[in-house]
Design an enzyme around this catalytic site. Structure first.
Site, PDB file in Angstrom:
ATOM      1  N   ASP A  25       2.576 -40.381 -90.155  1.00 41.88           N
ATOM      2  CA  ASP A  25       1.446 -39.744 -89.352  1.00 41.88           C
ATOM      3  C   ASP A  25       0.028 -40.089 -90.106  1.00 41.88           C
ATOM      4  O   ASP A  25      -0.372 -40.178 -91.194  1.00 41.88           O
ATOM      5  CB  ASP A  25       1.488 -38.162 -89.969  1.00 41.88           C
ATOM      6  CG  ASP A  25       0.660 -37.240 -89.146  1.00 41.88           C
ATOM      7  OD1 ASP A  25       0.000 -37.530 -88.220  1.00 41.88           O
ATOM      8  OD2 ASP A  25       0.449 -36.215 -89.784  1.00 41.88           O
TER       9      ASP A  25
ATOM     10  N   ASP B 288      -3.839 -43.451 -80.224  1.00 41.81           N
ATOM     11  CA  ASP B 288      -2.870 -42.614 -80.788  1.00 41.81           C
ATOM     12  C   ASP B 288      -1.454 -42.852 -80.610  1.00 41.81           C
ATOM     13  O   ASP B 288      -0.887 -42.648 -79.301  1.00 41.81           O
ATOM     14  CB  ASP B 288      -3.083 -41.017 -80.456  1.00 41.81           C
ATOM     15  CG  ASP B 288      -1.986 -40.157 -80.977  1.00 41.81           C
ATOM     16  OD1 ASP B 288      -1.662 -40.437 -82.244  1.00 41.81           O
ATOM     17  OD2 ASP B 288      -1.599 -39.104 -80.569  1.00 41.81           O
TER      18      ASP B 288
END
Ligand SMILES: *[C@@H]1O[C@H](CO)[C@@H](O)[C@H](O)[C@H]1NC(C)=O
Ligand SMILES: *[C@@H]1O[C@H](CO)[C@@H](O)[C@H](O)[C@H]1NC(C)=O
Ligand SMILES: *[C@@H]1O[C@H](CO)[C@@H](O)[C@H](O)[C@H]1NC(C)=O
Ligand SMILES: *[C@@H]1O[C@H](CO)[C@@H](O)[C@H](O)[C@H]1NC(C)=O
Ligand SMILES: *[C@@H]1O[C@H](CO)[C@@H](O)[C@H](O)[C@H]1NC(C)=O
Length: 466
Positions: A116, A352
Site C-alpha cells: 500500500d 495509482d
C-alpha cells in the site's frame, strides 16, 4: 463487502464490550503539499532488491474508497464524505480497485502482505486476534476477516511497551494491536530491527491470501499511540516512528531512497516492486521526471493536518488523443500545424496502481471515447463508457514533462464479462484525474522519495498480444 454496510454511526456505540468513540472520519478534507527534497535524484539502475507482485481484484480497497469519493462527489465546503452512495450501480471489478500482494518474512515466518503506497504501517494479523464485523462490531469467526494465516511472535520479536497500534482506513476497516520490533526480510533486504504492529482486533475484508499490509508512504502517517488502551487514543496524538522504507533508506540497506513499480498487463503476473533501483523489465532509456505532489487525505473534525492516507500526484503537461495512429503530437505549444496539440494542460493527476482505469475530466473522456470505432456509448446504469469488445480504440497518451506515454490499444478496452467491455478512459465527474492500471501497465514508475520526484520510462507496447 458492500457499500451500504460501511455506513458508520455518528455516535459512541458499545457492542459486545468494544467501545467505539465518535467516528469522525466519515468526513475528510484534502490538501496537497510538496514533500521536502532530501537527496539528489537516484541513478536509474537495475537492482536485485525486487519482489514479484500478485494482483488481486478486491471489491473495495482502502485506497479505492477515498478515490471514489474524490472523483465522484462534489465536496460541500471542501468536506468530502466517503459514505455518499454513488448515483449509479457499482461496477465492482472496476470501481472496487485492485490490490497487489507480495511475500514478506517476519522472523522465520513467511506471509503475503498487501502493498500500500498510501499508508505507512507494516502489520500482520496476530494469532488469536478478534475479528469484528465492520458494520456493527459484533464478533465474527476469525475466518471472516479473510487473512490467510496469522503471526505468532517468537524470540525475534520484542514488544514496545506503552504504545498501541490503532488505525482506521477510511473504507471503514480498522485495526488495533501492539507495537514491537521484528526482523523483517522484504524484497531481498533484511531489516534486523523494524517497528511493526501485530493486530489483535480487526475489522478487515481480506483477500484470503494475504495476512497483513506493508505501508510504503511517509513517516507522517504512522499510527502508534501512547498508552496501552486503544479506546483512549486521542486522534492526532500518534507518535511518529520510522516505517519500513524509511528504515531501509536511512540505514543504508539500499543504494538510494527510491522504489519503483512495474505492473504487468498479464493478469497472472502482477509485476514487480523494486527498492533502491529498477526491476528487471525492458524499458525505453529516456526517463521523464516531474516533482511529486502529495495529496493528503485528512480526517475532518480532528486536529488540523491529521493525515490518514495519501496519494502520489503529478502534473500532467497535457493529453494526446487521435482517431488514427499516423498522427504526431506537439508536446510543446509551437506553431507546427502538421502536429496535433495536446489538451487539458497542467492537470494534477493521481498515480495509482490500485485503480483499474484512467479517470479524466468528463468532456475530455467524452471526446476520447467518441473516437473508438464504433464510438463508445454511455451506459447510464453503470455511469460508464461502454465499448464493443472488438472495437478499435483511439490513440491515447499522457504527456509528462514533454514526453508522451502512450497506452497500448489492448489496455484501452477493459473486458468485464464475455461480451461486456468498458473503455479504459472514464469521466471523473469533476473530481480528480487518476492514472490507474490501464496507464501504469505501460510505464516503469519510479518513486524517488529522496528527491521528491517521480520518473517514468515507457515500456512501449511490451507483450502486445494482438
Ligand atoms: C482506536 O481504536 C478504538 C477501538 O477500536 C476506536 O474506538 C478509536 O476510534 C480509535 N482511535 C483512533 C485515534 O484511531
Ligand atoms: C451485524 O451485521 C451483519 C451484516 O453486516 C449481520 O449479518 C449480523 O447479524 C449483525 N449482527 C448483529 C449482532 O447485529
Ligand atoms: C480502556 O478504556 C476504556 C474507556 O476509557 C475503558 O472503558 C476500559 O475499561 C479500558 N480497558 C482497559 C483494559 O483498561
Ligand atoms: C549497490 O550498488 C552496488 C554497485 O552497483 C551493487 O553491487 C550492490 O549490490 C547494490 N546494493 C544494493 C543494496 O542494491
Ligand atoms: C496550454 O499551455 C500553453 C502554454 O504552455 C498555453 O499557451 C495554452 O493556452 C494552454 N492551453 C490550455 C487549453 O490551457
Amino acid at each position: 463487502m458492500h457499500v451500504a454496510s460501511v455506513l458508520l454511526v455518528c455516535c459512541a456505540a458499545v457492542i459486545n464490550g468494544f467501545s467505539r468513540a465518535t467516528f469522525v472520519s466519515d468526513e475528510f478534507t484534502i490538501r496537497t503539499y510538496t514533500p521536502e527534497v532530501v537527496s539528489a535524484p537516484s541513478p536509474d539502475v537495475i537492482t536485485d532488491r525486487v519482489v514479484g507482485l500478485q494482483r488481486r481484484s478486491s471489491v473495495l480497497t482502502v485506497g479505492s474508497t477515498y478515490l471514489r469519493a474524490l472523483r465522484r462527489i462534489k465536496p460541500a465546503n471542501g468536506i468530502y464524505s466517503r459514505v455518499t452512495t454513488p448515483p449509479e450501480a457499482l461496477l465492482t471489478p472496476v470501481e472496487g480497485g485492485l490490490i497487489y500482494i507480495a511475500p514478506i518474512q517476519w522472523g522465520t515466518q513467511r506471509f503475503y502482505s498487501v502493498i500500500d503506497t498510501g499508508s505507512s504501517d507494516t502489520w500482520l494479523a496476530g494469532t488469536g486476534f478478534t475479528c469484528l464485523d465492520q458494520a456493527n462490531y459484533s464478533i465474527l469467526p476469525e475466518g471472516a476477516c479473510g487473512f490467510a494465516s496469522t503471526y505468532t511472535p517468537t524470540s525475534t520479536f520484542s514488544q514496545i511497551q506503552g504504545y498501541n497500534f490503532n488505525i482506521t482506513y477510511l473504507d471503514g476497516e480498522f485495526l488495533n494491536g501492539i507495537m514491537g520490533y521484528e526482523s523483517l526480510s522484504f524484497a531481498g533486504i533484511n531489516v534486523p530491527h523494524q517497528e511493526v504492529a501485530v493486530v489483535n482486533l480487526a475489522a478487515w475484508t481480506g483477500d484470503g491470501r494475504s495476512s497483513g499490509l506493508i505501508g510504503l508512504a511517509y513517516r507522517t502517517l504512522t499510527n502508534a499511540y501512547p498508552g496501552a488502551n486503544a479506546s483512549q487514543d486521542v486522534p492526532g496524538s500518534s507518535v511518529r516512528y520510522d516505517p519500513l522504507l524509511t528504515t531501509m533508506f536511512n540505514s543504508g540497506l539500499t543504494n538510494s531512497s527510491m522504489f519503483s513499480l512495474a505492473v504487468s498487463r498479464d493478469p497472472y503476473q502482477g509485476g514487480y516492486l523494486a527498492i533502491g533501483g529498477l526491476p528487471p523489465v525492458p524499458y525505453s532509456p529516456h526517463f521523464a521526471r516531474t516533482p511529486i505532489t502529495v495529496l493528503s487525505v485528512d480526517n475532518y473534525g480532528t486536529p488540523v493536518n491529521n493525515p490518514v492516507y495519501q496519494y502520489y500526484t503529478i502534473n500532467i503537461n497535457g493529453f494526446a488523443y487521435a482517431d488514427r495512429t499516423s498522427v504526431q503530437f506537439n508536446p510543446l505549444p509551437t506553431r507546427n500545424t502538421l502536429k496535433l496539440s495536446l489538451t487539458n494542460n497542467n492537470t494534477l493527476a493521481v498515480v495509482d496502481s490500485g485503480t483499474s482505469v484512467v479517470y479524466l475530466a468528463n468532456e475530455l473522456a467524452a471526446k476520447i471515447n467518441a473516437l473508438f470505432q464504433p464510438p463508445a456509448t454511455w451506459n447510464a446504469d453503470y455511469g460508464s463508457w461502454e465499448v464493443g469488445c472488438g472495437s478499435k480504440p483511439p490513440v491515447f497518451g499522457v504527456d509528462i514533462s514533454g514526453k508522451i506515454f502512450y497506452v497500448n490499444p489492448v489496455d484501452m478496452i477493459v473486458q468485464l464479462k464475455p461480451s461486456f467491455c468498458i473503455s479504459g478512459v472514464q469521466g471523473n465527474n469533476g473530481g480528480f484525474s487518476i492514472l490507474g492500471d490501464v496507464w501504469m501497465r505501460n510505464v516503469l514508475a519510479v518513486f524517488d522519495v529522496g528527491a521528491a520526484e517521480m520518473r517514468f520510462a515507457a515500456r512501449e507496447f511490451y507483450g502486445l498480444t494482438w
